[in-house]
Structure formats: structure tokens, C-alpha cells
Design a protein around this motif. Structure first.
Motif, PDB file in Angstrom:
ATOM      1  N   GLU A   6      25.079  78.068  67.913  1.00 53.48           N
ATOM      2  CA  GLU A   6      24.710  76.783  68.504  1.00 53.48           C
ATOM      3  C   GLU A   6      25.439  75.601  67.871  1.00 53.48           C
ATOM      4  O   GLU A   6      25.265  74.459  68.304  1.00 53.48           O
ATOM      5  CB  GLU A   6      23.200  76.566  68.404  1.00 53.48           C
ATOM      6  N   SER A   7      26.274  75.845  66.849  1.00 56.21           N
ATOM      7  CA  SER A   7      27.009  74.744  66.231  1.00 56.21           C
ATOM      8  C   SER A   7      28.245  74.349  67.040  1.00 56.21           C
ATOM      9  O   SER A   7      28.926  73.391  66.689  1.00 56.21           O
ATOM     10  CB  SER A   7      27.435  75.126  64.809  1.00 56.21           C
ATOM     11  N   TYR A   8      28.522  75.070  68.120  1.00 59.65           N
ATOM     12  CA  TYR A   8      29.737  74.816  68.897  1.00 59.65           C
ATOM     13  C   TYR A   8      29.463  73.938  70.107  1.00 59.65           C
ATOM     14  O   TYR A   8      28.406  74.008  70.735  1.00 59.65           O
ATOM     15  CB  TYR A   8      30.377  76.127  69.347  1.00 59.65           C
ATOM     16  N   GLY A   9      30.472  73.123  70.422  1.00 62.42           N
ATOM     17  CA  GLY A   9      30.477  72.348  71.653  1.00 62.42           C
ATOM     18  C   GLY A   9      31.507  72.920  72.602  1.00 62.42           C
ATOM     19  O   GLY A   9      32.424  73.654  72.205  1.00 62.42           O
ATOM     20  N   LEU A  10      31.389  72.580  73.868  1.00 59.44           N
ATOM     21  CA  LEU A  10      32.253  73.104  74.921  1.00 59.44           C
ATOM     22  C   LEU A  10      33.099  71.993  75.519  1.00 59.44           C
ATOM     23  O   LEU A  10      32.599  70.897  75.795  1.00 59.44           O
ATOM     24  CB  LEU A  10      31.393  73.724  76.029  1.00 59.44           C
ATOM     25  N   ILE A  11      34.383  72.275  75.724  1.00 66.29           N
ATOM     26  CA  ILE A  11      35.229  71.453  76.579  1.00 66.29           C
ATOM     27  C   ILE A  11      35.911  72.389  77.562  1.00 66.29           C
ATOM     28  O   ILE A  11      36.054  73.588  77.297  1.00 66.29           O
ATOM     29  CB  ILE A  11      36.269  70.628  75.785  1.00 66.29           C
ATOM     30  N   GLY A  12      36.316  71.870  78.720  1.00 63.42           N
ATOM     31  CA  GLY A  12      36.934  72.746  79.708  1.00 63.42           C
ATOM     32  C   GLY A  12      37.561  71.958  80.830  1.00 63.42           C
ATOM     33  O   GLY A  12      37.331  70.749  80.992  1.00 63.42           O
ATOM     34  N   GLN A  15      39.229  75.840  84.584  1.00 62.55           N
ATOM     35  CA  GLN A  15      40.115  76.998  84.648  1.00 62.55           C
ATOM     36  C   GLN A  15      39.935  77.868  83.408  1.00 62.55           C
ATOM     37  O   GLN A  15      40.093  79.080  83.468  1.00 62.55           O
ATOM     38  CB  GLN A  15      41.580  76.573  84.774  1.00 62.55           C
ATOM     39  N   THR A  16      39.599  77.212  82.311  1.00 58.97           N
ATOM     40  CA  THR A  16      39.272  77.905  81.076  1.00 58.97           C
ATOM     41  C   THR A  16      38.437  76.936  80.243  1.00 58.97           C
ATOM     42  O   THR A  16      38.110  75.840  80.707  1.00 58.97           O
ATOM     43  CB  THR A  16      40.526  78.372  80.332  1.00 58.97           C
ATOM     44  N   ALA A  17      38.077  77.352  79.035  1.00 56.60           N
ATOM     45  CA  ALA A  17      37.220  76.503  78.215  1.00 56.60           C
ATOM     46  C   ALA A  17      37.511  76.773  76.750  1.00 56.60           C
ATOM     47  O   ALA A  17      38.065  77.815  76.377  1.00 56.60           O
ATOM     48  CB  ALA A  17      35.744  76.762  78.523  1.00 56.60           C
ATOM     49  N   ALA A  18      37.127  75.823  75.909  1.00 59.64           N
ATOM     50  CA  ALA A  18      37.311  75.941  74.465  1.00 59.64           C
ATOM     51  C   ALA A  18      36.005  75.591  73.771  1.00 59.64           C
ATOM     52  O   ALA A  18      35.215  74.787  74.265  1.00 59.64           O
ATOM     53  CB  ALA A  18      38.428  75.012  73.989  1.00 59.64           C
ATOM     54  N   LEU A  19      35.798  76.200  72.595  1.00 58.22           N
ATOM     55  CA  LEU A  19      34.645  75.895  71.761  1.00 58.22           C
ATOM     56  C   LEU A  19      35.112  75.137  70.529  1.00 58.22           C
ATOM     57  O   LEU A  19      36.047  75.556  69.834  1.00 58.22           O
ATOM     58  CB  LEU A  19      33.916  77.167  71.339  1.00 58.22           C
ATOM     59  N   VAL A  20      34.440  74.019  70.249  1.00 55.08           N
ATOM     60  CA  VAL A  20      34.801  73.126  69.148  1.00 55.08           C
ATOM     61  C   VAL A  20      33.651  73.104  68.148  1.00 55.08           C
ATOM     62  O   VAL A  20      32.508  72.830  68.505  1.00 55.08           O
ATOM     63  CB  VAL A  20      35.078  71.695  69.644  1.00 55.08           C
ATOM     64  N   GLY A  21      33.955  73.389  66.863  1.00 49.48           N
ATOM     65  CA  GLY A  21      32.936  73.423  65.832  1.00 49.48           C
ATOM     66  C   GLY A  21      32.619  72.041  65.281  1.00 49.48           C
ATOM     67  O   GLY A  21      33.331  71.057  65.529  1.00 49.48           O
ATOM     68  N   LEU A  22      31.561  71.995  64.500  1.00 53.88           N
ATOM     69  CA  LEU A  22      31.142  70.728  63.883  1.00 53.88           C
ATOM     70  C   LEU A  22      32.180  70.190  62.904  1.00 53.88           C
ATOM     71  O   LEU A  22      32.177  68.999  62.590  1.00 53.88           O
ATOM     72  CB  LEU A  22      29.807  70.929  63.157  1.00 53.88           C
ATOM     73  N   ASP A  23      33.050  71.056  62.396  1.00 57.60           N
ATOM     74  CA  ASP A  23      34.080  70.611  61.459  1.00 57.60           C
ATOM     75  C   ASP A  23      35.339  70.126  62.162  1.00 57.60           C
ATOM     76  O   ASP A  23      36.335  69.807  61.505  1.00 57.60           O
ATOM     77  CB  ASP A  23      34.430  71.731  60.479  1.00 57.60           C
ATOM     78  N   GLY A  24      35.324  70.084  63.504  1.00 55.48           N
ATOM     79  CA  GLY A  24      36.488  69.633  64.252  1.00 55.48           C
ATOM     80  C   GLY A  24      37.495  70.722  64.528  1.00 55.48           C
ATOM     81  O   GLY A  24      38.636  70.427  64.909  1.00 55.48           O
TER      82      GLY A  24
END
Length: 624
Positions: A6-12, A15-24
Motif C-alpha cells: 500500500e506504500s505505492y502510488g499509481l500513474i498511467g 496503455q500501461t502503468a507504473a508504481l511509484v514508492g514513497l521514496d520517489g
């Protein structure tokens, strides 16, 4: 234990997506599609399997983060002794090429920052050849990385150097300054991707998501009866569902990741980056209920292409472009999230028989007609052929909704969904004047219902059971009144709710079944299934237990991460999310429950016309 899921955020970019952590750090990204090999795979290993880190030079995690309202633009704020910066992450939905744009904006003081780019194609196994193509006009850094068919380009005004097969940079940002990093994917045999202006891309991305989110405004009004937090949660879940669509084809993936475990250290690790007919149709119904019919039309076109051919060859899942071969294999060089092996790519469940998908497809197509989608002659022809196949196949055992790997059984839910398949086609034929053998379909529908009532209901337990040869219950039985198979006040359903509360509810959370009773062919246990918790909320609403419904709904809302994202499962003991993230099932169930609960508590004059599927549940079931 690894970073919490749950520490990850989503961008997309749809067509695809990436997970971004709290540390950037971008720890997960597959290019150019959801189901492509990863470029950044640290999520399932470590930094040597690929990542893209931007953060304070001395490390640390974001003090706060948020999405810009109504968008998928992630803003993470880092505080240091010397100042503060905001890291703005997004993926512009521009189509031709794919980009990750990262803007470092100075907020206060002067902050020393560090960038570390570790590109590893092929799920962390392939180190690319990197060369500099610096822009001589403005002195900016341009790095090209190539391996086989894959190519990436990094453009930034910051000077970057090589260090142990990593690309690193150290720079400072002062208040009011913005430092861009544009990371772009392209084919190695094609010309270099066009340069984009990061500031214009930010405006265009914000406009894209804001416009899409506003389209559901009139539907969201009803959720305000539950409070502004609920309305915001619904919008966030709808945006997340949109982010899981593959725009070029209309396919909808079940999740953005593979092999995030259902139990830490266990083997229940699956690849969800494909289009399950079940998940996609349920997601589609949720989007239609919120007023999004363009996605429904695109999905219908995707479906017709994907299942084209003999109806007996229909699969339960496909690739995002309709591919059929999704061979499952284990990635030996990836250690897995928190040591959870195997890391799986592909999914062997594609070879299973899951009869319930017939019903889900028929339901979605019927609701599309009710919602005003233009009639499609090919779609009706497909439905007729699928029912011809289902007319005999419904009697067969199958692997069921939960894709057990211990052999086929006569799952009650599968039989009910076969009933739904015939029921919805009968309704479409009658409601829209479409030709079909309705009398024969009615006969089969009645036969299926009688079979379920005779074999899928336990008089001893006073409830419906998971399968014809078992006494255990299954959380999917909570859906029976939603589907119109029984009325919510039917004593048989009320008994089923009580049995599920006794057998499958732990600390307020709902497990889909008990593996030790079901014998699903896998070792170990799993977490509570988030969607099943919302299905219990729905059951409470439909049976008049509104206080119980609201308490459970609020409890489920509380397990979302700080960005409003939910994985597939939740462990009540550790308080951690489990499984792939974000999970379409979880978010569509949240939206459905919010609408249903809001309608139950909102003043009548504030309730808009009910969406198609809601009206369906009031239908009189056929007599046993």
C-alpha cells in the motif's frame, strides 16, 4: 518484509502503468503495454532489477502525497532541513510513444537531490547499451538505452553520469525552480521519439483526466449523501478503473502488476495484467452505472474481436489486444516481493473452463443495450452462438470463478451465471424485439434454476453452498440477489448470509472461501478478499441492515492507502494489503456498494434514475 504494497502510488496513460514508492522510486513499469516485460522491476526484486529514483540526496520518504483532484497526476512532497520540494509524476496519454514525466518543483529553501536511473529490460535480466546524444543547442542531457527491440530516451537539463551500470545525477532545486526529467519509450529500430514539452504535457494530462472525471458528476451527486469522503473515493476508484483500460483496443486488465502475493512468502502469486472476461465485464457494468458508455462500446468491439471463431473455443481471459496464448512460466532470476516465489508471467488459468463468464458477458451486453448502446448485429450473433454452446456445457463441472487448480466441480455460482446468460438473452430478445429461440431458452433457464435449487442449496445448513458436492459456503453467493436469481428476503438467501458471516468473516473482513475446506490445489492461506467485503455491504443493504452496511463500508474504506488505492486482498492480522495493485475487482466493488448504499439512505428527490443493472435486480425470478 519488503515495502508495504500500500506504500505505492499509481500513474498511467491508459496503455500501461507504473508504481511509484514513497521514496520517489518508480519500482514497476512495463513498456509498451501492461503485459510487456518490465523496464523497472525492483518491486519484485531490488534496484538491480530496474528502478527510477528521484529524491533528496540524503534519502527519506515523502512527508505527504496526493493526486491532483480528478486526475492521475501524483504529487509527493519531500521535506528536509534545507527546504522542501514536490515531485510531480505523470504519464501523458499521447498515444504514439509512452513517457514518464517527472518534475521536481522547489517549494522552500534549497534542496540537494539525487537521481538514479537503472534500466533493466526483460524483467530485470537485460542490461541495455547506453550512449549519450546530448543536445548541443541547450546543453541538456539526452541518454539513449537500447537492448533488442526496446529503446528508452532520458531528457533532462541535469548533467548525468554513469556509475556501476547506473545513470546518476546530483543537483539542487531552489524555491520556484522546476527541473524536468522526461523518460520516453520507443522501438529501437524506429526513429527517436518526438521530444515533448513537459509543462505542456502536464497541462494536457490534467485536462484529459479532469474532463473524464467530470463526465460522471451527475452520478456522483448521489454519493454525497454518504459524505464528501465517499464521493471522492468513488471518483478515485473510477479513475483507477479507467487507468486499467488499454485504450488502443478497449481491453480492460484485472490489475497493473504480476505476482504480488496473496500471502507473504507463499506461492499464491499470479499475473493479472490480462483481460479476464469476468473482471472486464464487471468493471464495465460499474463504468456504465457511473455514466461511461464510450468504454462500454470500445470493450464490446474488443470482445467481438477477441472471441471471434468457434464459440466452443471461448477463453476466460485474453491479452490486451485479444491474444489467446498466455503461457505461464516462472521468472527464475527474480526473488519475488518480500521473497514470495514464484514470480509468474502469463497465466495457466487461460486453459480452464469457467462457465460463469458466459453469464457475465451476456449481462454486460444486455445492460449495454438498456443503457442505449447502438445495436450491433455481430454482438447478437455471438450471443446466440454462445448460448448454443452453453445449452449443453452448463451441465459440466468447471474450475469456477476462483480458478481452483484441484480439478473441476459443479460450482453453484457457475450454474447461476449460466442461468443469467439465458435470462439476459431472453430479456434482450423481448425488450428489443431481437429474433431468437426464446421458448427454448426459457426451458433451459428453468431447468438450470431447478438444478441449482435441488443441488446447490443445503437444507441441512439452510443456505446455498459453494458446490454441489460440498457443505462449505462461498462469498460469491452474496451476489445471487444482485443477479436477480433470488430475492434479498428469500429465507434461503438470508440463511446464506448468516452462514457466510459465521464461516468467512474475520475481524469484519470477508474471505472468499476457506482453502482448507475448498482444497483449491495450492498450499497456504490467503488474505481477506476486498471485493467480497463490499459484496457483504450490498447484501446488508438489500436485506435492510443499513447500519451494518455503513459500518462495514466505512471499515473497508479505511484500508485504502493514502491515495485511495486498494490491492486484491487485506490481512486483518498484520493490517497490510496483499495481492496485485491496484485491483479492478476491489475498486469496482467499492463504487457499486457506494451507489447502492447511497440510494438506500438518500432522500428520494436526490436519487437520479437508477442505472440499468440496478433495475435488473428487482426482476421477479423464475419459479423453481
Amino acid at each position: 518484509m519488503g515495502r508495504p504494497i500500500e506504500s505505492y502510488g499509481l500513474i498511467g496513460d491508459c496503455q500501461t502503468a507504473a508504481l511509484v514508492g514513497l521514496d520517489g522510486s518508480v519500482d514497476w513499469l512495463c513498456w509498451p503495454r501492461f503485459d510487456s516485460d518490465s523496464t523497472f522491476g525492483a518491486l519484485l526484486g531490488d534496484r538491480e532489477h530496474g528502478r527510477f529514483l528521484i529524491g533528496p540526496k540524503d534519502g527519506g520518504i515523502a512527508a505527504s502525497r496526493r493526486y491532483r483532484p480528478g486526475t492521475l497526476i501524483l504529487e509527493s512532497r519531500f521535506e528536509t532541513d534545507d527546504g522542501a520540494v514536490t515531485l510531480i509524476d505523470f504519464m501523458p496519454p499521447r498515444g504514439e510513444n509512452a513517457d514518464v514525466v517527472r518534475l521536481v518543483r522547489g517549494e522552500r529553501g534549497r534542496v540537494a537531490m539525487r537521481m538514479e536511473l537503472v534500466i533493466r529490460f526483460g524483467y530485470g535480466s537485460v542490461v541495455p547499451w547506453v550512449r549519450r546524444l546530448d543536445d548541443k543547442d541547450d546543453g541538456s542531457t539526452v541518454l539513449q538505452a537500447v537492448a533488442g527491440p526496446d529503446m528508452t530516451i532520458l531528457r533532462t537539463p541535469v548533467q548525468v553520469r554513469g556509475e556501476d551500470l547506473h545513470s546518476v545525477a546530483e543537483f539542487e532545486v531552489e524555491a520556484g525552480q522546476v527541473v524536468p526529467f522526461v523518460f520516453t519509450y520507443g522501438s529501437s529500430f524506429a526513429p527517436l521519439p518526438n521530444r515533448i514539452n513537459p509543462n505542456e504535457a502536464l497541462r494536457e494530462t490534467e485536462d484529459f483526466w479532469s474532463h473524464w472525471a467530470r463526465l460522471c458528476g451527475h452520478r456522483i451527486e448521489i454519493c454525497e449523501a454518504l459524505g464528501p469522503e465517499v464521493a471522492q473515493a468513488v471518483v478515485r476508484s473510477l479513475i483507477t478503473l479507467k487507468a486499467l483500460t488499454y485504450a488502443p483496443t478497449g481491453g480492460i486488465v484485472a490489475a497493473a502488476t504480476t505476482s504480488l502475493p496473496e500471502r507473504i512468502g507463499g506461492e499464491r502469486n499470479w499475473d493479472y495484467r490480462y483481460c479476464w472476461l469476468r473482471d472486464a465485464t464487471m468493471t464495465l457494468l460499474t463504468l456504465m452505472n457511473a455514466g461511461y458508455f464510450d468504454e462500454a462500446s470500445s470493450w464490446r468491439d474488443w470482445l467481438l474481436r477477441a472471441v471471434a471463431g468457434s464459440p466452443g473455443q471461448i477463453q476466460i481471459m485474453y491479452g490486451v489486444a485479444g491474444e489467446r496464448r498466455l503461457a505461464e512460466w516462472a521468472v527464475p532470476w527474480l526473488p519475488g516481493y518480500a521473497g514470495s516465489r514464484p514470480v509468474r508471467v502469463g497465466n495457466a488459468a487461460t486453459e480452464q473452463l469457467q462457465i460463469d463468464v458466459y453469464g457475465e458477458v451476456m449481462d454486460a451486453l444486455h445492460q449495454g443495450r438498456r443503457g442505449g448502446l447502438p445495436e450491433n448485429e455481430a454482438a447478437w450473433g455471438l450471443q446466440v452462438e454462445l448460448l448454443d454452446d452453453l445449452e449443453t456445457r452448463w451441465r459440466e463441472p468447471d474450475e469456477g470463478m476462483w480458478e481452483v487448480r484441484s480439478g473441476r466441480r459443479h460450482f453453484t455460482y457457475s450454474k447461476v451465471m449460466a442461468w443469467v446468460a439465458f435470462d439476459r438473452c431472453i430479456r434482450s430478445a423481448r425488450d428489443f424485439g431481437i429474433a431468437g429461440p426464446v421458448d427454448r431458452w426459457c426451458s433451459v433457464r428453468d431447468e438450470i434454476r431447478a438444478d441449482v435449487m435441488a443441488k446447490g442449496f443445503s437444507a441441512h445448513r439452510g443456505c446455498f453452498v459453494q458446490s454441489y458436492d460440498a457443505s462449505a459456503v462461498d462469498a460469491n453467493l452474496l451476489l445471487l440477489p444482485t443477479l436477480g436469481f433470488v430475492r434479498p428476503d428469500d429465507p434461503r438467501f438470508l440463511g446464506t448470509v448468516r452462514a457466510i458471516e459465521e464461516d468467512l468473516v474475520e475481524d469484519g473482513f470477508v474471505y472468499r472461501y476457506r482453502p482448507q475446506e475448498t482444497n483449491d490445489g495450492l498450499s497456504g492461506e490467503e488474505g481477506a478478499f476486498v471485493a467480497c467485503g463490499f459484496w457483504l455491504v450490498d447484501a446488508y443493504v438489500m436485506t435492510g441492515r443499513l447500519d451494518d452496511a455503513r459500518r462495514l463500508f466505512d471499515r473497508l474504506l479505511a484500508i485504502r492507502n493514502d491515495l485511495g488505492l486498494m490491492a486484491e486482498e487485506y490481512d486483518p492480522r498484520s493490517g497490510r494489503q496483499l495481492g496485485n495493485l491496484p485491483q479492478a475487482f476491489s475498486h469496482m466493488a467499492l463504487v457499486d456498494s457506494a451507489f447502492r448504499l447511497a440510494r438506500a439512505v438518500a432522500p428520494a428527490e436526490r436519487v437520479p434514475e437508477e442505472p440499468p443493472r440496478e433495475r435488473e435486480e428487482e426482476a421477479e425470478p423464475q419459479p423453481a
